[in-house]
Enzyme design. Structure first.
Site, short mmCIF file in Angstrom:
data_model
loop_
_atom_site.label_atom_id
_atom_site.label_comp_id
_atom_site.label_asym_id
_atom_site.label_seq_id
_atom_site.Cartn_x
_atom_site.Cartn_y
_atom_site.Cartn_z
N SER A 101 0.80 -1.23 0.00
CA SER A 101 0.00 0.00 0.00
C SER A 101 0.83 1.27 0.00
O SER A 101 0.40 2.28 -0.55
CB SER A 101 -0.96 -0.01 1.19
OG SER A 101 -0.25 -0.19 2.40
N HIS A 160 -5.17 -3.14 -3.04
CA HIS A 160 -4.72 -2.22 -4.10
C HIS A 160 -4.51 -2.91 -5.45
O HIS A 160 -4.15 -2.26 -6.42
CB HIS A 160 -3.44 -1.52 -3.67
CG HIS A 160 -3.62 -0.70 -2.44
ND1 HIS A 160 -4.13 0.57 -2.46
CD2 HIS A 160 -3.41 -1.01 -1.14
CE1 HIS A 160 -4.21 1.03 -1.22
NE2 HIS A 160 -3.78 0.09 -0.40
N LYS A 202 -11.54 1.05 -2.49
CA LYS A 202 -10.43 1.61 -3.28
C LYS A 202 -10.85 1.64 -4.76
O LYS A 202 -11.68 2.45 -5.12
CB LYS A 202 -9.16 0.85 -2.96
CG LYS A 202 -8.69 1.34 -1.57
CD LYS A 202 -7.78 0.50 -0.81
CE LYS A 202 -7.57 1.13 0.58
NZ LYS A 202 -7.05 0.22 1.57
C1 LIG Z 1 -7.03 -0.01 2.95
C2 LIG Z 1 -6.43 -1.33 3.26
C3 LIG Z 1 -7.07 -2.22 4.12
C4 LIG Z 1 -8.28 -1.86 4.91
O1 LIG Z 1 -9.42 -1.75 4.12
P1 LIG Z 1 -10.61 -0.81 4.58
O2 LIG Z 1 -11.78 -1.31 3.86
O3 LIG Z 1 -10.22 0.58 4.24
O4 LIG Z 1 -10.73 -0.99 6.08
C5 LIG Z 1 -6.52 -3.47 4.28
N1 LIG Z 1 -5.37 -3.81 3.66
C6 LIG Z 1 -4.72 -2.97 2.84
C7 LIG Z 1 -3.46 -3.41 2.18
C8 LIG Z 1 -5.23 -1.70 2.63
O5 LIG Z 1 -4.57 -0.84 1.85
#
Ligand SMILES: *Cc1c(COP(=O)(O)O)cnc(C)c1O
Length: 387
Positions: A176, A204, A235
């Site tokens: 991330s 991602h 995302k």
């Molecule tokens: C954003 C993210 C999460 C958490 O997801 P949310 O739905 O925002 O709680 C988990 N793992 C990674 C790698 C992320 O980037």
């Protein structure tokens, strides 16, 4: 009572203090409270679906039909036709037996690790994994082994150090804060040799890589029963929530035992309707990914020309490593003076001394906007360091 002010003061002194800003997002433009318009390069809305008219309309229709709240946890009476349809469509899109919705990716990771593992088991993780994977390991009480980032020899070594008990290896698909990919095919091999589950957090990768199917599809992985995929909807899909996509047995176990699944209200059905609409766009409109890839290439080429130290990333996450908290903050402020918004990422999100600008690109950016970013990086960044 604990003295909180001393801790807050220390956070300030370390230049790690964080605060929310009120920003109204309109595509890639963010309007500040005093009416300034900033061109943003920091959201995770990689395909620009979060404000897409078809997605918004699906959300509105969903709210009219089902109301705003789900009313209860999934296992009481909060699981409606919209949730069910979304789960089936996600499983089908990824070619897996089942999918299970979670309110957030954070909760899905907590649920997975703490349900599949317990005291006496083993969890092996990449050092740069997302915080929720680490927190899931802690909640599970399993023994945690961390390997150097994307280092297969070290991962093998850690797997060899595990004893009796179940083992799960967890990795981000696309990291991330760095934007690089996990060596997934090799990790899958290692996991199968050591009878370990492979938990792929594809927050991602989903929507962006592998024709939208994510990092596993990008590498052409075979979806065996020991592969567990966690995808987030907030995302690239542009909505909210997450899903675990896995074997029948894993999904059924989560339903029976996962506390972050059982003891929480189901997400709004309108959100599921919006997610279904976004999934249709994500699956069919390849031009979004093609345009995004062209922007990534343009950015990397331009950055190379002006001598910016880029990281080895082929994804929309293109971090600029700056080092200290102060330097990252100064660059972020410098860019903002040029009308560009990229927030500074500091510890504990990244390791000490690895503060950075986490630049992200979206299919909604135009090539000209990427050029504007490059100009600003050249001018403002230089000025910032010279001051
Ligand atoms: C954003 C993210 C999460 C958490 O997801 P949310 O739905 O925002 O709680 C988990 N793992 C990674 C790698 C992320 O980037």
């Amino acid at each position: 009572m604990k003295d909180l002010s001393a801790d807050l003061q220390q956070t300030r002194q370390q230049q790690r203090y964080r605060s929310n800003r009120v920003l109204q997002r309109d595509g890639v433009i963010c309007r500040t409270e005093d009416g300034r318009e900033l061109l943003a390069f920091c959201s995770n809305d990689y395909l620009g679906l979060s404000q897409h008219p078809q997605v918004v309309a699906a959300f509105q229709r969903g709210a009219e039909r089902y109301g705003v709240g789900s009313g209860a946890a999934h296992l009481i009476n909060g699981h409606g036709p919209a949730h069910q349809a979304l789960e089936e469509e996600l499983a089908e899109f990824l070619g897996r037996p089942r999918a299970l919705l979670f309110s957030t990716g954070y909760m899905a990771n907590l649920a997975l690790i703490s349900t599949l593992l317990g005291r006496g088991d083993w969890v092996v993780q990449d050092r740069l994994n997302h915080a929720s994977l680490l927190d899931g390991a802690q909640l599970s009480r399993a023994r945690l082994k961390r390997y150097a980032h994307a280092d297969l020899a070290d991962a093998r070594q850690r797997l060899t150090q595990t004893g009796s008990g179940a083992t799960l290896l967890a990795t981000d698909g696309v990291f991330s804060m760095d934007g690089d990919l996990a060596p997934l095919a090799e990790l899958q091999c290692l996991c199968s040799q050591h009878h370990s589950w492979l938990l792929l957090d594809d927050a991602h990768g989903f929507g962006v890589l592998g024709k939208g199917r994510g990092t596993a599809a990008h590498y052409g992985l075979t979806a065996t029963d020991d592969l567990i995929q966690m995808i987030t909807l907030g995302k690239a899909l542009g909505t909210f929530g997450a899903a675990v996509v896995a074997s029948e047995a894993v999904i059924e176990t989560l339903i029976q035992r996962a506390r972050p699944y059982i003891f929480t209200t189901a997400s709004p059905p309108a959100n599921a309707e919006a997610s279904r609409a976004a999934l249709r766009l994500l699956a069919s409109e390849h031009w979004r990914r093609e345009h995004l890839q062209a922007l990534i290439a343009r950015f990397r080429q331009g950055a190379e020309q002006i001598g910016l130290p880029l990281m080895a990333s082929t994804t929309p996450i293109q971090p600029l490593l700056l080092g200290s908290e102060a330097r990252a903050l100064a660059w972020s402020r410098g860019l903002e003076q040029a009308g560009i918004l990229v927030s500074a990422i500091r510890p504990p999100t990244v390791p000490q001394g690895a503060s950075r600008l986490r630049i992200t690109l979206s299919a909604e950016h135009s090539p000209e906007q990427v050029d504007r970013l490059l100009d600003a990086l050249q001018n403002r960044g230089q000025m910032t360091d010279d001051r």
